[in-house]
Design a protein around this motif. Structure first.
Motif, PDB file in Angstrom:
ATOM      1  N   ILE A  25       0.877  -1.172   0.000  1.00  0.00           N
ATOM      2  CA  ILE A  25       0.000   0.000   0.000  1.00  0.00           C
ATOM      3  C   ILE A  25       0.911   1.217   0.000  1.00  0.00           C
ATOM      4  O   ILE A  25       1.669   1.438   0.950  1.00  0.00           O
ATOM      5  CB  ILE A  25      -0.948   0.002   1.208  1.00  0.00           C
ATOM      6  N   TRP A  28      -6.282  -5.070   2.997  1.00  0.00           N
ATOM      7  CA  TRP A  28      -5.589  -5.371   1.739  1.00  0.00           C
ATOM      8  C   TRP A  28      -6.555  -5.836   0.650  1.00  0.00           C
ATOM      9  O   TRP A  28      -6.238  -5.765  -0.532  1.00  0.00           O
ATOM     10  CB  TRP A  28      -4.485  -6.401   1.968  1.00  0.00           C
ATOM     11  N   ARG A  53      -7.372   0.416  -1.123  1.00  0.00           N
ATOM     12  CA  ARG A  53      -6.533   0.023   0.017  1.00  0.00           C
ATOM     13  C   ARG A  53      -6.054   1.228   0.816  1.00  0.00           C
ATOM     14  O   ARG A  53      -5.990   1.183   2.047  1.00  0.00           O
ATOM     15  CB  ARG A  53      -5.314  -0.767  -0.475  1.00  0.00           C
TER      16      ARG A  53
END
Length: 265
Positions: A128, A189, A194
Motif C-alpha cells: 500500500i 488489503w 486500500r
C-alpha cells in the motif's frame, strides 16, 4: 515472535516502537579480516555451535566477519559474530575505533543485502503506497493497524510525502497469523481502495470484513525472516533498517545521512 536462537543470546535487532545471502560487501572494505585458511572447517564449527544453542536454528548466511578470527552469521534475520573455533558469540555493537567509531554490526552489508533480497520479492502492487511525484527516497515500512506508533507515523504521511519520502507499506500483524489483527489487515488489503481502508483502520474506524487472495501472510513471514519483531519497522531501498517510528524531519535527516554514507563507500 518465535526466537530461532536462545533469547539470552539473540535479542531483536530492529528498533521498533510497538513490540512484537550473498558474500558480504564488507569483505572488500579496508580493515576487513581475511578468511581463515580453512573456511569450510570454520563454517562447520559455527554451524555446530548454533545447532547446540538450538537444533532448529535457521542459518541464512555465514561469511567472513570484519572482526579478525570471527565469522559473520545471519540466523533468523539477526546478525551475530561467532569465533572460527565456534567458542565465542558476539552480539550487539562492535565498534572500529580506527574507522570513525563505526559500528560494524549495525553497518553489515551482508545483513542489508539479505533483507533487501527478501523485501524485493514483494511486488509494489502487493504493497500500500503513499508517494509524492518524483520522490527523493522510498522506504518500506512493515506496519500494523493497531500499533500506536504506526498510527502516529501514518497521521504524518502527508508531511512525509512533502519531505520527498514515498512510503510503501507491508503488512505485519504483530498479534500473529490467525489473530483478529491478521484478519483485519486482510480486510484492508482486500479493499477496493486500500489506501482509504488503511487510513480508516489506522484512524480507529470500523473495518468491513473482506477476504480475497492477498499477500498479508507472506509479508508477515518475510518480516519475521528479516528480524522484524515490532512495528513500525522502516527499511531503506538497500535493506538498511533506520529504526521504528521517526518524525518526518528526523526520517528525512536519517535518509540524507544514509545516502551520504552510501556515496562515501
Amino acid at each position: 515472535m518465535k526466537r530461532l536462537l536462545a533469547t539470552a543470546l539473540l535479542g531483536a535487532l530492529s528498533l521498533t516502537a510497538c513490540a512484537q545471502a550473498p558474500q558480504s560487501q564488507a569483505a572488500q572494505t579496508q580493515g576487513q579480516a581475511k578468511a581463515p585458511a580453512n573456511s569450510s572447517a570454520a563454517d562447520a564449527k559455527v554451524r555446530a555451535a548454533l545447532s547446540k544453542l538450538n537444533p532448529d536454528v535457521s542459518v541464512e548466511y555465514i561469511g567472513v566477519a570484519p572482526l579478525p578470527g570471527f565469522r559473520e552469521v545471519i540466523a533468523g534475520g539477526q546478525l551475530v559474530y561467532i569465533s572460527d573455533d565456534g567458542r565465542y558469540l558476539v552480539q550487539g555493537a562492535v565498534v572500529d575505533l580506527q574507522r570513525e567509531n563505526r559500528d560494524l554490526m549495525r553497518d553489515s552489508a551482508a545483513l542489508a543485502k539479505f533483507r533487501q533480497k527478501l523485501i524485493d520479492t514483494v511486488p509494489v502492487s502487493d504493497r500500500i503506497v503513499f508517494a509524492p511525484p518524483n520522490p527523493k527516497y522510498t522506504v518500506t515500512v512493515f506496519t500494523d493497524i493497531e500499533c500506536g506508533y504506526c498510527r502516529k507515523l501514518h497521521s504524518e504521511i502527508a508531511e512525509l510525502n512533502r519531505q520527498g519520502i514515498a512510503v510503501q507499506y507491508m503488512a505485519f500483524p504483530r498479534m500473529g497469523l490467525g489473530s483478529k489483527d491478521h484478519q483485519d489487515m486482510i480486510s484492508v488489503w482486500c479493499a477496493s481502495d486500500r489506501r482509504r481502508a488503511l487510513t480508516n483502520a489506522k484512524g480507529g474506524g470500523s473495518i468491513e470484513r473482506r477476504d480475497c487472495k492477498n499477500p498479508v501472510s507472506m509479508e508477515y513471514n518475510i518480516g519475521q525472516r528479516i528480524g522484524v519483531d515490532g512495528t513500525p519497522a522502516i527499511f531503506t531501498a538497500d535493506g538498511t533498517q533506520l529504526g521504528g517510528y521517526l518524525p518526518p524531519g528526523n526520517l528525512r535527516l536519517a535518509l540524507d545521512q544514509w545516502a551520504e554514507g552510501k556515496g562515501g563507500q
